[in-house]
Design a protein around this motif. Structure first.
Motif, PDB file in Angstrom:
ATOM      1  N   THR A  33       2.124  -2.870  -4.225  1.00 13.43           N
ATOM      2  CA  THR A  33       2.346  -2.382  -3.438  1.00 13.43           C
ATOM      3  C   THR A  33       2.157  -0.882  -2.820  1.00 13.43           C
ATOM      4  O   THR A  33       0.965  -0.346  -1.961  1.00 13.43           O
ATOM      5  CB  THR A  33       3.717  -1.697  -3.363  1.00 13.43           C
ATOM      6  OG1 THR A  33       4.853  -3.318  -2.836  1.00 13.43           O
ATOM      7  CG2 THR A  33       4.224  -1.351  -2.115  1.00 13.43           C
ATOM      8  N   ILE A  34       1.693  -0.165  -4.230  1.00 15.88           N
ATOM      9  CA  ILE A  34       0.950   0.404  -4.593  1.00 15.88           C
ATOM     10  C   ILE A  34      -1.067   0.760  -4.142  1.00 15.88           C
ATOM     11  O   ILE A  34      -0.937   0.943  -2.884  1.00 15.88           O
ATOM     12  CB  ILE A  34       0.748   1.068  -5.549  1.00 15.88           C
ATOM     13  CG1 ILE A  34       1.671   1.587  -6.320  1.00 15.88           C
ATOM     14  CG2 ILE A  34       0.200   2.601  -6.825  1.00 15.88           C
ATOM     15  CD1 ILE A  34       2.767   2.566  -5.672  1.00 15.88           C
ATOM     16  N   GLY A  35      -1.323  -0.226  -4.299  1.00 16.32           N
ATOM     17  CA  GLY A  35      -2.580  -1.173  -4.165  1.00 16.32           C
ATOM     18  C   GLY A  35      -2.464  -1.063  -1.938  1.00 16.32           C
ATOM     19  O   GLY A  35      -3.920  -0.121  -2.088  1.00 16.32           O
ATOM     20  N   GLU A  36      -1.785  -1.224  -1.586  1.00 14.05           N
ATOM     21  CA  GLU A  36      -1.897  -1.268  -0.569  1.00 14.05           C
ATOM     22  C   GLU A  36      -1.855  -0.197   0.824  1.00 14.05           C
ATOM     23  O   GLU A  36      -2.282   0.010   1.251  1.00 14.05           O
ATOM     24  CB  GLU A  36      -0.948  -1.953   0.167  1.00 14.05           C
ATOM     25  CG  GLU A  36      -1.017  -3.915   0.494  1.00 14.05           C
ATOM     26  CD  GLU A  36      -0.180  -4.675   0.675  1.00 14.05           C
ATOM     27  OE1 GLU A  36       0.423  -4.281   2.286  1.00 14.05           O
ATOM     28  OE2 GLU A  36       0.352  -5.536  -0.053  1.00 14.05           O
ATOM     29  N   LEU A  37      -0.614   1.221  -0.325  1.00 16.12           N
ATOM     30  CA  LEU A  37      -0.876   2.265   0.218  1.00 16.12           C
ATOM     31  C   LEU A  37      -1.560   3.153  -0.081  1.00 16.12           C
ATOM     32  O   LEU A  37      -2.284   3.279   0.645  1.00 16.12           O
ATOM     33  CB  LEU A  37       1.203   2.443  -0.661  1.00 16.12           C
ATOM     34  CG  LEU A  37       0.912   4.388  -0.362  1.00 16.12           C
ATOM     35  CD1 LEU A  37       1.174   4.353   1.056  1.00 16.12           C
ATOM     36  CD2 LEU A  37       2.050   4.481  -0.881  1.00 16.12           C
ATOM     37  N   ALA A  38      -2.425   3.346  -1.545  1.00 14.44           N
ATOM     38  CA  ALA A  38      -4.125   3.404  -1.462  1.00 14.44           C
ATOM     39  C   ALA A  38      -4.652   3.442  -0.290  1.00 14.44           C
ATOM     40  O   ALA A  38      -5.856   4.245   0.086  1.00 14.44           O
ATOM     41  CB  ALA A  38      -4.419   3.554  -2.201  1.00 14.44           C
ATOM     42  N   GLN A  39      -4.818   2.105   0.166  1.00 12.74           N
ATOM     43  CA  GLN A  39      -5.396   1.483   1.313  1.00 12.74           C
ATOM     44  C   GLN A  39      -4.979   1.950   2.762  1.00 12.74           C
ATOM     45  O   GLN A  39      -5.620   2.102   3.771  1.00 12.74           O
ATOM     46  CB  GLN A  39      -5.622   0.063   1.547  1.00 12.74           C
ATOM     47  CG  GLN A  39      -6.767  -0.745   1.924  1.00 12.74           C
ATOM     48  CD  GLN A  39      -7.033  -2.428   1.875  1.00 12.74           C
ATOM     49  OE1 GLN A  39      -6.080  -2.996   1.412  1.00 12.74           O
ATOM     50  NE2 GLN A  39      -7.462  -2.415   2.974  1.00 12.74           N
ATOM     51  N   VAL A  40      -4.630   2.239   2.443  1.00 10.10           N
ATOM     52  CA  VAL A  40      -3.926   2.731   4.168  1.00 10.10           C
ATOM     53  C   VAL A  40      -4.026   4.492   4.221  1.00 10.10           C
ATOM     54  O   VAL A  40      -4.814   4.382   5.213  1.00 10.10           O
ATOM     55  CB  VAL A  40      -2.301   2.525   4.369  1.00 10.10           C
ATOM     56  CG1 VAL A  40      -1.971   3.046   5.147  1.00 10.10           C
ATOM     57  CG2 VAL A  40      -1.991   1.392   4.496  1.00 10.10           C
ATOM     58  N   PHE A  41      -3.751   4.823   3.214  1.00  9.14           N
ATOM     59  CA  PHE A  41      -4.329   6.379   2.780  1.00  9.14           C
ATOM     60  C   PHE A  41      -5.870   6.388   2.673  1.00  9.14           C
ATOM     61  O   PHE A  41      -6.682   7.301   3.436  1.00  9.14           O
ATOM     62  CB  PHE A  41      -3.770   7.072   2.364  1.00  9.14           C
ATOM     63  CG  PHE A  41      -2.206   7.453   1.400  1.00  9.14           C
ATOM     64  CD1 PHE A  41      -1.507   8.521   2.912  1.00  9.14           C
ATOM     65  CD2 PHE A  41      -1.092   6.923   1.797  1.00  9.14           C
ATOM     66  CE1 PHE A  41      -0.532   8.528   3.187  1.00  9.14           C
ATOM     67  CE2 PHE A  41       0.390   7.163   1.417  1.00  9.14           C
ATOM     68  CZ  PHE A  41       0.187   8.227   2.425  1.00  9.14           C
ATOM     69  N   GLY A  42      -6.212   6.163   2.159  1.00  9.22           N
ATOM     70  CA  GLY A  42      -7.862   5.481   2.313  1.00  9.22           C
ATOM     71  C   GLY A  42      -8.570   5.515   3.784  1.00  9.22           C
ATOM     72  O   GLY A  42      -9.771   5.895   4.215  1.00  9.22           O
ATOM     73  N   LEU A  43      -8.193   4.095   4.523  1.00  7.56           N
ATOM     74  CA  LEU A  43      -7.931   4.544   5.739  1.00  7.56           C
ATOM     75  C   LEU A  43      -7.661   5.703   6.811  1.00  7.56           C
ATOM     76  O   LEU A  43      -8.646   6.449   7.408  1.00  7.56           O
ATOM     77  CB  LEU A  43      -7.456   3.126   6.411  1.00  7.56           C
ATOM     78  CG  LEU A  43      -8.011   1.771   5.828  1.00  7.56           C
ATOM     79  CD1 LEU A  43      -6.444   1.009   7.022  1.00  7.56           C
ATOM     80  CD2 LEU A  43      -9.162   1.357   6.741  1.00  7.56           C
TER      81      LEU A  43
END
Length: 127
Positions: A33-43
């Motif tokens: 979940t943290i990885g997916e969250l980081a990906q969204v914020f990266g986008l």
């Protein structure tokens, strides 16, 4: 020698509140979940993609040509941004014949952007 900023980041007295640490640790999202969250914020951290998202926030459903014109970017750059955003469920597409119309995927994306804009505005009000 430590600088003042280094000292501010260290505990003055090294005592761990085991109960609080246990509560916080149990509440933290899992690694995926943290990885997916980081990906969204990266986008959201890319100015070009953020312009596209903001255009969709303001304009609702739009085609690539309109998004590019509104953002001042090339259609190619907008198409690339939309592919990434679509792959990560930030935008969705509706096809009508040969035309493709993009919009924000759901209200969560709108809320996230609205909150970020409010946060920035709040900082400006404080000055």
């Amino acid at each position: 020698m430590s600088s003042a900023s280094d000292i501010a980041e260290e505990c003055a007295v090294r005592v761990v509140d085991a109960e609080k640490v246990a509560v916080v640790s149990a509440a933290l999202p899992d690694g995926d979940t943290i990885g997916e969250l980081a990906q969204v914020f990266g986008l959201l951290s890319d100015p070009g993609r953020l312009r596209v998202i903001t255009a969709l926030l303001e304009g609702g459903e739009m085609c690539v040509c309109d998004i590019a014109a509104a953002c001042g970017n090339s259609e190619s750059a907008v198409s690339h941004a939309l592919r990434l955003l679509r792959a990560n469920r930030v935008v969705r597409v509706r096809r009508a014949g040969r035309m493709a119309y993009y919009r924000l995927d759901d209200s969560h994306v709108r809320m996230l952007l609205d909150l970020a804009l409010a946060h920035i505005g709040h900082g400006e009000d404080a000055e």
